[in-house]
Scaffold this motif. Structure first.
Motif, mmCIF file in Angstrom:
data_model
loop_
_atom_site.group_PDB
_atom_site.id
_atom_site.type_symbol
_atom_site.label_atom_id
_atom_site.label_comp_id
_atom_site.label_asym_id
_atom_site.label_seq_id
_atom_site.Cartn_x
_atom_site.Cartn_y
_atom_site.Cartn_z
ATOM 1 N N GLU A 76 -11.997 -2.261 8.727
ATOM 2 C CA GLU A 76 -11.207 -1.565 9.749
ATOM 3 C C GLU A 76 -9.887 -1.044 9.196
ATOM 4 N N ASP A 77 -9.260 -1.785 8.287
ATOM 5 C CA ASP A 77 -7.964 -1.391 7.739
ATOM 6 C C ASP A 77 -8.046 -0.196 6.801
ATOM 7 N N ASP A 78 -9.249 0.197 6.410
ATOM 8 C CA ASP A 78 -9.405 1.332 5.502
ATOM 9 C C ASP A 78 -9.168 2.672 6.204
ATOM 10 N N PHE A 79 -9.138 2.662 7.546
ATOM 11 C CA PHE A 79 -8.977 3.907 8.291
ATOM 12 C C PHE A 79 -7.911 3.755 9.362
ATOM 13 N N THR A 80 -7.254 4.862 9.693
ATOM 14 C CA THR A 80 -6.213 4.870 10.722
ATOM 15 C C THR A 80 -6.859 4.886 12.100
ATOM 16 N N ALA A 81 -6.033 4.804 13.124
ATOM 17 C CA ALA A 81 -6.536 4.857 14.499
ATOM 18 C C ALA A 81 -7.201 6.209 14.792
ATOM 19 N N GLY A 83 -9.078 7.689 12.719
ATOM 20 C CA GLY A 83 -10.323 7.736 11.960
ATOM 21 C C GLY A 83 -10.193 8.341 10.575
ATOM 22 N N LYS A 84 -8.965 8.601 10.132
ATOM 23 C CA LYS A 84 -8.727 9.171 8.808
ATOM 24 C C LYS A 84 -8.526 8.047 7.793
ATOM 25 N N PRO A 85 -8.767 8.324 6.504
ATOM 26 C CA PRO A 85 -8.551 7.297 5.484
ATOM 27 C C PRO A 85 -7.088 6.840 5.453
ATOM 28 N N ASN A 86 -6.885 5.528 5.367
ATOM 29 C CA ASN A 86 -5.556 4.948 5.246
ATOM 30 C C ASN A 86 -5.050 5.256 3.835
ATOM 31 N N LEU A 87 -3.968 6.029 3.730
ATOM 32 C CA LEU A 87 -3.470 6.455 2.421
ATOM 33 C C LEU A 87 -3.026 5.287 1.547
ATOM 34 N N THR A 88 -2.476 4.248 2.142
ATOM 35 C CA THR A 88 -2.053 3.078 1.371
ATOM 36 C C THR A 88 -3.261 2.401 0.732
ATOM 37 N N ARG A 89 -4.318 2.220 1.494
ATOM 38 C CA ARG A 89 -5.538 1.601 0.978
ATOM 39 C C ARG A 89 -6.223 2.507 -0.046
ATOM 40 N N LEU A 90 -6.206 3.815 0.199
ATOM 41 C CA LEU A 90 -6.802 4.768 -0.721
ATOM 42 C C LEU A 90 -6.045 4.762 -2.054
ATOM 43 N N LYS A 91 -4.727 4.763 -1.990
ATOM 44 C CA LYS A 91 -3.902 4.725 -3.203
ATOM 45 C C LYS A 91 -4.183 3.452 -4.004
ATOM 46 N N ALA A 92 -4.338 2.332 -3.315
ATOM 47 C CA ALA A 92 -4.626 1.068 -3.999
ATOM 48 C C ALA A 92 -5.963 1.129 -4.732
ATOM 49 N N ARG A 93 -6.933 1.796 -4.148
ATOM 50 C CA ARG A 93 -8.243 1.932 -4.794
ATOM 51 C C ARG A 93 -8.183 2.876 -5.998
ATOM 52 N N LEU A 94 -7.361 3.907 -5.889
ATOM 53 C CA LEU A 94 -7.327 4.946 -6.911
ATOM 54 C C LEU A 94 -6.357 4.671 -8.055
ATOM 55 N N GLY A 95 -5.225 4.075 -7.727
ATOM 56 C CA GLY A 95 -4.202 3.870 -8.749
ATOM 57 C C GLY A 95 -3.282 5.068 -8.901
ATOM 58 N N PHE A 96 -3.395 6.063 -8.018
ATOM 59 C CA PHE A 96 -2.473 7.197 -8.011
ATOM 60 C C PHE A 96 -2.277 7.664 -6.574
ATOM 61 N N THR A 97 -1.194 8.383 -6.349
ATOM 62 C CA THR A 97 -0.842 8.847 -5.013
ATOM 63 C C THR A 97 -1.690 10.039 -4.604
ATOM 64 N N VAL A 98 -2.062 10.044 -3.332
ATOM 65 C CA VAL A 98 -2.861 11.122 -2.754
ATOM 66 C C VAL A 98 -2.138 11.616 -1.513
ATOM 67 N N SER A 99 -2.040 12.934 -1.357
ATOM 68 C CA SER A 99 -1.404 13.487 -0.164
ATOM 69 C C SER A 99 -2.374 13.412 1.016
ATOM 70 N N ARG A 100 -1.833 13.469 2.215
ATOM 71 C CA ARG A 100 -2.652 13.448 3.431
ATOM 72 C C ARG A 100 -3.606 14.643 3.427
ATOM 73 N N GLU A 101 -3.104 15.819 3.042
ATOM 74 C CA GLU A 101 -3.929 17.021 3.031
ATOM 75 C C GLU A 101 -5.089 16.889 2.051
#
Length: 114
Positions: A76-81, A83-101
């Motif tokens: 559940e924490d992988d996505f926002t309310a 339904g979009k990917p949670n950027l903090t969780r996505l960044k942790a998986r990737l190891g680099f910053t990703v913009s919302r767009e």
């Protein structure tokens, strides 16, 4: 291509073919069959100087693999309310910053295929 663990802990990659690899913090050259799974597990591409060396194509593939892993994981924490990917969780998986767009574009492309 060379990958490294973004933390001080190695990343272990196992494929359904039975092949395995360990990605240490200092980095290692990986066979192409490991690239997608290594990116999905948070390994970071780098060059011999230690700088990140990710091409736009590899970046998009890494984001796609990470979001696919988030969709498959159903945490559940992988996505926002919304339904979009949670950027903090996505960044942790990737190891680099990703913009919302950037994340939204890849997410839309992935979910449109389903």
């Amino acid at each position: 291509m060379k990958f490294r663990s973004p933390s001080d802990q190695p990343i272990h990659v196992a494929l359904t073919t039975g092949h395995t690899a360990s990605i240490p913090p200092e980095g290692v050259e990986l066979a192409p069959m490991f690239h997608k799974e290594a990116s999905a597990r948070g390994a970071v591409l780098f060059d011999d100087s230690g700088a990140s060396a990710i091409t736009p194509e590899a970046r998009k593939a890494a984001i796609s693999a990470a979001i696919t892993g988030m969709l498959d994981g159903k945490a559940e924490d992988d996505f926002t309310a919304e339904g979009k990917p949670n950027l903090t969780r996505l960044k942790a998986r990737l190891g680099f910053t990703v913009s919302r767009e950037e994340a939204d574009a890849v997410f839309t492309e992935l979910t449109a295929k389903v």
